[in-house]
Design an enzyme around this catalytic site. Structure first.
Site, PDB file in Angstrom:
ATOM      1  N   ASP A  94      62.514  66.205  11.488  1.00 19.46           N
ATOM      2  CA  ASP A  94      61.653  67.255  10.957  1.00 19.46           C
ATOM      3  C   ASP A  94      61.336  68.283  12.037  1.00 19.46           C
ATOM      4  O   ASP A  94      61.340  67.986  13.235  1.00 19.46           O
ATOM      5  CB  ASP A  94      60.360  66.668  10.364  1.00 19.46           C
ATOM      6  CG  ASP A  94      59.517  65.915  11.379  1.00 19.46           C
ATOM      7  OD1 ASP A  94      60.075  65.076  12.117  1.00 19.46           O
ATOM      8  OD2 ASP A  94      58.287  66.151  11.441  1.00 19.46           O
ATOM      9  N   GLU A 157      57.533  63.192  12.233  1.00 23.29           N
ATOM     10  CA  GLU A 157      56.929  63.043  13.563  1.00 23.29           C
ATOM     11  C   GLU A 157      55.924  64.135  13.829  1.00 23.29           C
ATOM     12  O   GLU A 157      54.871  63.892  14.436  1.00 23.29           O
ATOM     13  CB  GLU A 157      58.021  63.046  14.636  1.00 23.29           C
ATOM     14  CG  GLU A 157      57.530  62.693  16.037  1.00 23.29           C
ATOM     15  CD  GLU A 157      56.969  63.883  16.824  1.00 23.29           C
ATOM     16  OE1 GLU A 157      56.262  63.662  17.817  1.00 23.29           O
ATOM     17  OE2 GLU A 157      57.239  65.044  16.425  1.00 23.29           O
TER      18      GLU A 157
END
Length: 426
Positions: A94, A157
């Site tokens: 991400d 994350e």
């Protein structure tokens, strides 16, 4: 020098650049969590061709997971010819939003001037690509290696890792006896080993008030003014106290060796959700403040919290009608892997081999997914090491250097050789 292993990396430079650019072209923006499945499937297809066994694990029920934005992680494993340790490379797929100020398309994977540009190039798709190339080069150079190699691409994350590494750790993917050593290719510079991170406490403070007509504020109780008193007390008391606290942890940059607190956001009144909005003729009956407190190995979480709540409780005693609520959002304890841990020594040998100098040992100012690997998975032989310059993360025109990726891949490949075969060369 391990010429066979280093040549196997050099032979893959074009592949490394193309892989990085391809990964950037998946706009895996978090929030909301776009293109996670597509990116995970791309990684899985790539590694399946190399003989890895592939699993896709959706973190159903975690924050943000929906059918439109499924939290899909990929875990790939290759078992060697004989039993041995397992080395796991974990990278998050991400990225944060692109934002304004770019001179190139943030999701085009532009290659120019020895760099690959794009959102996530530095943080951390360049590191993911380098770890894949390192593993493939090692497997070509030493096809009879013992043990196992795992590579994962995980999600979320940037928002705490709850749909990614935390979820997988709860399922046992980051626990013994499955794995032994973990390398997270976060961008901490190619000649530095990151041993851990500071602690974090996120919390929301809400001050209470009483609604009334804005033309007669004396009939109500203004929650924003109460929050103003909180902010003033923080300025006068808390921030100076935090600035005096220093750590033995080798945190970079230098300013992060102190305790810090950031005011993330403040919301009050009845017009906050309307843009452009019209003024509301009301006395605000609630005001919310989000704090981001980063603390040191020498600090206790209970004390960290009480430094804030003691101020709030004093204001409740001293300030007329003052009342508040405080809600925990996230708490993470500080982490620091020992310098004599196996994964630290293995990667240090790689750095010494490639750069002919001892690595710098650092601590990250912010947290990353090592927290879940240690606290949930109970794997402490874990570091962050990867290409990229941390200062470029989340900024316009983010980039990763091609030479940096190649050299980092060589370091990781040597680290694999040390951890799985017990040697640098041969």
């Amino acid at each position: 020098m391990n010429e066979r292993l280093l040549k196997a990396v050099d032979d893959r430079v074009d592949d490394l650049v193309a892989l990085t650019a391809d990964l950037i072209r998946f706009p895996t923006i978090n929030p909301p969590g776009e293109a996670y499945r597509l990116c995970a499937e791309y990684i899985g297809a790539r590694l399946k061709k190399q003989g890895f066994e592939i699993e896709f694990i959706r973190a159903e029920g975690t924050p943000g997971d929906t059918d439109r934005y499924p939290r899909v992680n990929v875990v790939a494993r290759f078992d060697g010819r004989s039993p041995g340790a397992c080395v796991h490379f974990n990278s998050h797929i991400d990225v944060v939003e692109a934002g304004e100020g770019w001179t190139v398309d943030p999701f085009a994977g532009v290659v120019k001037d020895g760099r690959v540009y794009g959102r996530g190039a530095c943080d951390m798709k360049g590191g993911l690509a380098a770890s894949i190339i390192a593993a493939e080069a090692f497997m070509e150079a030493y096809p009879d290696f013992p043990g196992a190699i795992e590579i994962s691409g995980t999600v979320d994350e940037e928002s705490g890792g709850f749909g990614g590494v935390a979820h997988l750790a709860k399922l046992g993917y980051f626990s013994a006896p499955r794995i032994d050593h973990v390398i997270i290719p976060e961008p901490l510079n190619k000649d530095r080993i990151c041993l851990g991170h500071r602690g974090v406490w996120w919390a929301e403070i809400e001050t209470k008030g009483e609604i009334a007509h804005g033309s007669m504020p004396f009939l109500g109780d203004n929650a924003v003014r109460h929050m103003g008193a909180v902010l003033q007390a923080f300025e006068d008391e808390l921030f100076p106290a935090l600035d005096r606290k220093m750590t033995r942890m080798p945190v970079v940059p230098e300013g992060a060796r102190r305790s810090t607190m950031n005011i993330n956001s403040i919301h009050g009144g009845q017009t906050e959700d309307f843009r452009p909005g019209l003024p509301s003729p009301n006395v605000p009956d609630a005001c919310r403040l989000t704090i981001d407190r980063r603390f040191l190995l020498e600090e206790d979480l209970g004390t960290v919290k009480s430094e804030v709540t003691d101020i709030l409780d004093r204001l409740k005693r001293e300030r007329k009608k003052f009342d508040y609520e405080i809600r925990d959002i996230m708490e993470v304890l500080p982490l620091m892997t020992e310098r004599d841990a196996p994964v630290v020594k293995a990667v240090a040998k790689g750095i010494m081999e490639i750069f002919d100098r001892e690595p710098d040992y650092v601590i990250s100012p912010g947290t990353y997914d090592q927290k879940h690997i240690a606290r949930i998975g109970h794997i402490y032989d874990c570091i962050a090491y990867g290409p990229g310059i941390l200062d470029l993360a989340h900024r316009p025109d983010e980039w990763v250097g091609i030479t940096d990726m190649v050299e980092s891949a060589k370091v990781m490949a040597i680290g694999l050789n040390v951890l799985l075969r017990g040697k640098i060369a041969g």
